[in-house]
Design a protein around this motif. Structure first.
Motif, PDB file in Angstrom:
ATOM      1  N   ILE A  41      -3.110   0.790  -2.983  1.00 37.32           N
ATOM      2  CA  ILE A  41      -3.252  -0.585  -2.496  1.00 37.32           C
ATOM      3  C   ILE A  41      -3.038  -1.527  -3.674  1.00 37.32           C
ATOM      4  O   ILE A  41      -3.791  -1.504  -4.646  1.00 37.32           O
ATOM      5  CB  ILE A  41      -4.632  -0.819  -1.858  1.00 37.32           C
ATOM      6  N   ARG A  42      -2.004  -2.340  -3.598  1.00 43.05           N
ATOM      7  CA  ARG A  42      -1.659  -3.273  -4.664  1.00 43.05           C
ATOM      8  C   ARG A  42      -2.110  -4.675  -4.262  1.00 43.05           C
ATOM      9  O   ARG A  42      -1.714  -5.175  -3.211  1.00 43.05           O
ATOM     10  CB  ARG A  42      -0.165  -3.245  -4.919  1.00 43.05           C
ATOM     11  N   VAL A  43      -2.898  -5.299  -5.096  1.00 45.19           N
ATOM     12  CA  VAL A  43      -3.465  -6.611  -4.818  1.00 45.19           C
ATOM     13  C   VAL A  43      -2.656  -7.688  -5.543  1.00 45.19           C
ATOM     14  O   VAL A  43      -2.466  -7.610  -6.765  1.00 45.19           O
ATOM     15  CB  VAL A  43      -4.948  -6.677  -5.248  1.00 45.19           C
ATOM     16  N   CYS A  98      -9.209   5.888  -1.877  1.00 44.51           N
ATOM     17  CA  CYS A  98      -7.978   5.139  -2.106  1.00 44.51           C
ATOM     18  C   CYS A  98      -7.919   4.645  -3.535  1.00 44.51           C
ATOM     19  O   CYS A  98      -8.942   4.561  -4.239  1.00 44.51           O
ATOM     20  CB  CYS A  98      -7.849   3.965  -1.150  1.00 44.51           C
ATOM     21  N   VAL A 137      -6.817   1.334  -5.811  1.00 40.34           N
ATOM     22  CA  VAL A 137      -6.595  -0.109  -5.707  1.00 40.34           C
ATOM     23  C   VAL A 137      -6.089  -0.595  -7.059  1.00 40.34           C
ATOM     24  O   VAL A 137      -6.724  -0.352  -8.089  1.00 40.34           O
ATOM     25  CB  VAL A 137      -7.888  -0.862  -5.318  1.00 40.34           C
ATOM     26  N   VAL A 154      -8.013  -5.023   4.375  1.00 35.25           N
ATOM     27  CA  VAL A 154      -8.061  -5.655   3.063  1.00 35.25           C
ATOM     28  C   VAL A 154      -8.141  -7.168   3.201  1.00 35.25           C
ATOM     29  O   VAL A 154      -7.329  -7.777   3.906  1.00 35.25           O
ATOM     30  CB  VAL A 154      -6.811  -5.282   2.224  1.00 35.25           C
ATOM     31  N   ILE A 199     -12.335  -4.258   0.350  1.00 38.18           N
ATOM     32  CA  ILE A 199     -11.721  -3.080   0.962  1.00 38.18           C
ATOM     33  C   ILE A 199     -12.685  -2.521   1.997  1.00 38.18           C
ATOM     34  O   ILE A 199     -13.819  -2.149   1.660  1.00 38.18           O
ATOM     35  CB  ILE A 199     -11.408  -1.989  -0.079  1.00 38.18           C
ATOM     36  N   SER A 214       0.813  -1.227   0.000  1.00 36.86           N
ATOM     37  CA  SER A 214       0.000   0.000   0.000  1.00 36.86           C
ATOM     38  C   SER A 214       0.842   1.270   0.000  1.00 36.86           C
ATOM     39  O   SER A 214       0.371   2.325   0.404  1.00 36.86           O
ATOM     40  CB  SER A 214      -0.937   0.010   1.214  1.00 36.86           C
ATOM     41  N   THR A 259      -5.929   0.217 -12.375  1.00 36.84           N
ATOM     42  CA  THR A 259      -6.160   0.866 -11.089  1.00 36.84           C
ATOM     43  C   THR A 259      -7.599   1.339 -10.984  1.00 36.84           C
ATOM     44  O   THR A 259      -8.145   1.896 -11.954  1.00 36.84           O
ATOM     45  CB  THR A 259      -5.214   2.066 -10.897  1.00 36.84           C
ATOM     46  N   CYS A 275     -11.424  -9.083  -3.841  1.00 43.40           N
ATOM     47  CA  CYS A 275     -10.703  -8.208  -2.925  1.00 43.40           C
ATOM     48  C   CYS A 275     -11.736  -7.343  -2.212  1.00 43.40           C
ATOM     49  O   CYS A 275     -12.533  -6.659  -2.859  1.00 43.40           O
ATOM     50  CB  CYS A 275      -9.705  -7.338  -3.684  1.00 43.40           C
ATOM     51  N   TYR A 301      -4.632  -3.808  -9.445  1.00 43.41           N
ATOM     52  CA  TYR A 301      -4.452  -5.239  -9.696  1.00 43.41           C
ATOM     53  C   TYR A 301      -3.844  -5.378 -11.080  1.00 43.41           C
ATOM     54  O   TYR A 301      -4.453  -4.938 -12.070  1.00 43.41           O
ATOM     55  CB  TYR A 301      -5.777  -5.996  -9.610  1.00 43.41           C
TER      56      TYR A 301
END
Length: 808
Positions: free
Chosen positions: A734-736, A782, A784, A760, A774, A721, A790, A772, A786
């Motif tokens: 926030i990187r998933v 925020c 996010v 998360v 949140i 994050s 984004t 995911c 993936y």
């Protein structure tokens, strides 16, 4: 020792602030209703064995932050190692030798002219200290962390026909149990350490007959107070040949109807029914400002009197609820395989022969969460190099606190794993360094602000002991990051004076190097690597000006302090000065061979495969180097990581590299070091091995930071994050599943904490995101991400957004 007037506002209120959850009543409510089944998967939350431990590296470790225990589980002669966090030899002492600052200008001139040998010689004259740490078995006022003692239980009826033996540690509820059978009779032993009641508790099913003793390697006296109670007392060496800190360990037998006899300094118990043992321990340590003086004799009596009024069931219920409140915030689960249900030592052996077992990595990661809860609780000392677990007097590296990575790594998983309260001892410890560090700054640098050099103890040592001087900036990172994750302005206001004090020191001590007119630190060093002297093929230096890690740490500290001042609406003049000085700090550089440079110039590394990755601080834990924001510098960081290699390194170094490769979004390199740690740096009891054994032989050295670094790396592979750059106004992303390896095709994690105030949950299958979730804690927007896509997520506090792969 510490001047309460100086740091009362930043220290005392920290304890009050952290006594409640940083997220307020809503967070407390969620903790209270947390399902006890969230971590019920035994393959990822339980250690178990078919035999008793043969050494500390196989024991079951328990703790409540202050009290620790190591359970061996022998059916005939049980030994339980006991610990108390403040059992330290040494004492408060004067460590500074004033006047070193008189040579600073000359030392800096020599460094600027690359006359490193001359600079080092002059430094040796200028930066001496009194009562410096000693690592041999000698005694100094610096002292060392030591074992409290041993509880010996000798069972009078020999159990040489033991069958169906099982020894287990349940991480989710912090219970150690030993079960076995002799003939047709079944025996059960249960052990835990309660934070609620501040006692170590053991219950033995009947019928039992055994003797009880308390001892330690030196400086102790054990007496039978009466037929139900043993008392062990003593004083440790203060480093000057006198008695220092005093301690007491008191054991009480609770067994109505049992026959209990006193035999010298031991008790003999015979009972047809169960027997309960309660152990309390305390010292008179008060080395940190605000810590009340405790009478160990009175405190242990009081703790036992209160605990004895409760039944075992009620003691266990309170302890279990207290532990689960923290442990169940997060779950980490990966696939089970055919070996996942084996005994833990057998699982490790099978894994090391090449059998796949993804859930073993999750177990190792959960062990880190468990250890943090067990070794760092509000109101106590921070986890040291061994957490709180030691079976010896002469602990490795004194069991102290190293600021060139080790102490900080202990707290890497605190925020991402939703254990914010467990960072409170670290915060308070940092605050406690301000007063002695101010004296050290004045003595050696004639400087305002505060400084602590490479390492310290519980007595407030801040004098030189290694000259890498970026440690305080690194410590201040933890203060800012707690705000970054929680957005708690009250907390930020409390810790801001500590950050400002550190800034004051560095601003005073920056100087202009002659070639590029950059502002640099110095004398300093890049932990713990060195370089060959210009024109030389042998020898070298570690002392330098402006090592890359210092510059990265100061850019982070200055940027964080600017942001903190803006949030608080204060110190506009300081903001301007920091902004100007930050822009003049020596920048990250790429050497002619394409590698991120470690020093101001591309000197030849003395050890290219060194365990420290110091110039990569800007990649992790800081984030000014990122693949998305600074791709050329990230590529140079990659090349440096590749140069450091896959050598037989220390546990903490391998753990750091998991995090570093995860920040590079390199799943397979991250997993390579996950595997390396399980293969080479993991004891049978899932504590971290400092150095790998050669052919199974060698000294079994334990340092706990690798456990915590592994856990943080595990999380970084699945969720990150940090912002895309170190720009002052950069917002977190926030990187998933940023570094998901093919070896973990399916899994689920829940409750992870992200910067900006978000929880998360992530579930994936066949290597692809399923969902995911949140959860917003503060109502902030925020980003996010993936893969390369984004999403912008805007939620009110308490609201939840669910995203699947198709949403990106």
């Amino acid at each position: 020792m510490f001047n309460k007037k100086i740091i009362r506002s930043v220290f005392i209120s920290l304890s009050v602030l952290q006594a409640v959850s940083v997220f307020g009543a809503d967070k407390q409510d969620r903790d209270q209703v947390a399902s006890a089944s969230i971590n019920e998967n035994k393959s990822t939350n339980s250690l178990w064995y078919k035999q008793a431990a043969q050494g500390f590296d196989q024991s079951l470790v328990l703790g409540n932050g202050r009290l620790g225990a190591m359970v061996f589980g022998d059916a005939d002669e049980e030994r339980i190692v006991l610990n108390e966090e403040s059992v330290w030899s040494g004492s408060v002492a004067e460590n500074n030798i004033s006047g070193g600052y008189k040579n600073l200008a000359e030392i800096r001139r020599l460094l600027g002219e690359e006359k490193f040998s001359e600079a080092k010689k002059l430094m040796g004259q200028s930066f001496k200290a009194k009562n410096a740490p000693k690592y041999a078995k000698s005694i100094s006022a610096f002292g060392r962390y030591q074992v409290l003692g041993n509880l010996h239980l000798k069972f009078l009826a020999k159990k040489n026909q033991v069958s169906k033996y099982r020894r287990e540690l349940d991480l989710s509820s912090a219970l150690a149990s030993v079960k076995y059978q002799v003939g047709k009779t079944k025996y059960t032993r249960e052990h835990f350490v309660s934070k609620v009641d501040e006692v170590f508790v053991s219950r033995f099913s009947g019928p039992v007959s055994f003797s009880i003793q308390l001892d330690r390697p030196e400086r102790f006296k054990t007496t039978a107070v009466n037929e139900r109670e043993l008392l062990m007392t003593g004083s440790l060496n203060d480093g000057f040949g006198k008695d220092g800190l005093t301690y007491a360990a008191r054991l009480r037998v609770v067994a109505p109807g049992a026959s209990i006899k006193v035999d010298g300094n031991k008790l003999i118990v015979e009972s047809k029914d169960e027997v309960l043992l309660l152990v309390a321990a305390a010292t008179d340590y008060r080395g940190i400002a605000g810590r009340q003086l405790v009478d160990p004799l009175a405190a242990t009596t009081s703790d036992l009197d209160k605990a004895e009024k409760k039944s075992f069931v009620n003691l266990r219920k309170a302890q279990k609820a207290d532990h689960e409140k923290f442990y169940n915030r997060v779950s980490l689960d990966l696939d089970k395989t055919k070996i996942s249900d084996l005994a833990t030592d057998e699982r490790l052996a099978a894994y090391r022969k090449g059998t796949a077992d993804p859930s073993l990595a999750a177990l190792f990661a959960n062990m880190g969460r468990y250890l943090l809860i067990s070794s760092s609780r509000p109101g106590g000392l921070p986890a040291n190099l061994q957490g709180i677990w030691a079976e010896e007097l002469h602990t490795m590296w004194n069991g102290d606190y190293h600021f060139n990575i080790n102490t900080q790594m202990n707290y890497w998983p605190a925020l991402t794993c939703n254990l914010v309260e467990m960072q409170e001892p670290m915060n308070n410890f940092i605050a406690s360094l301000v007063e002695p560090g101010s004296k050290t700054a004045k003595a050696y640098y004639d400087s305002p602000g505060w400084i602590a050099h490479r390492l310290t103890n519980v007595w407030g040592y801040t004098a030189p002991a290694g000259m890498d001087i970026g440690g305080p900036a690194w410590l201040c990172e933890h203060l800012w990051e707690q705000y970054a994750f929680t957005k708690d302005k009250k907390f930020l206001a409390e810790v801001y004076p500590i950050m400002k004090g550190s800034v004051d020191f560095y601003l005073h001590n920056l100087w202009e190097e002659p070639e590029n007119k950059w502002l640099v630190t110095g004398p300093s060093a890049s932990p713990e690597n060195g370089f060959l002297l210009p024109g030389k093929k042998k020898g070298g230096s570690g002392i330098c000006a402006g090592p890359t890690i210092d510059m990265q740490q100061l850019r982070e500290l200055f940027g964080n302090t600017i942001r903190a001042a803006k949030v608080l609406g204060i110190d506009k003049d300081l903001q301007g000065e920091l902004l100007e000085k930050r822009a003049r700090l020596a920048p990250n550089q790429i050497a002619p061979d394409g590698v991120l440079q470690e020093w101001l110039k591309p000197y030849i590394e003395r050890e290219p495969t060194h365990r420290h990755c110091s110039p990569l601080y800007g990649l992790y834990p800081y984030y000014e180097i990122t693949p998305d924001g600074t791709p050329k510098m990230a590529e140079a960081a990659r090349k440096l990581l590749e140069r450091r290699g896959m050598g037989q390194s220390t546990g903490w170094s391998n753990a750091w590299r998991i995090n570093l490769w995860a920040r590079m979004n390199d799943a397979q390199k991250s997993w390579d070091f996950v595997k390396r740690m399980i293969m080479d740096n993991c004891f049978d009891n899932m504590l971290s091995l400092f150095r790998p054994l050669k052919n199974g032989k060698g000294k079994k050295l334990f340092q706990i930071e690798a456990n915590f670094g592994f856990t943080s790396g595990f999380v970084e592979m699945l969720m990150q994050s940090q912002p895309d750059s170190g720009a002052i106004d950069a917002e977190p992303v926030i990187r998933v599943l940023p570094a998901l390896p093919k070896e973990w095709p399916n899994g689920k994690v829940t409750g992870l904490l992200a910067r900006g105030g978000f929880e998360v949950d992530i579930e994936w299958k066949d290597g692809k995101l399923v969902e995911c979730k949140i959860s917003s804690l503060n109502g902030n927007p925020c980003k996010v991400r993936y893969g390369s896509k984004t999403q912008i997520v805007k939620l009110k506090a308490g609201k939840v957004k669910k995203l699947s792969a198709s949403d990106f």
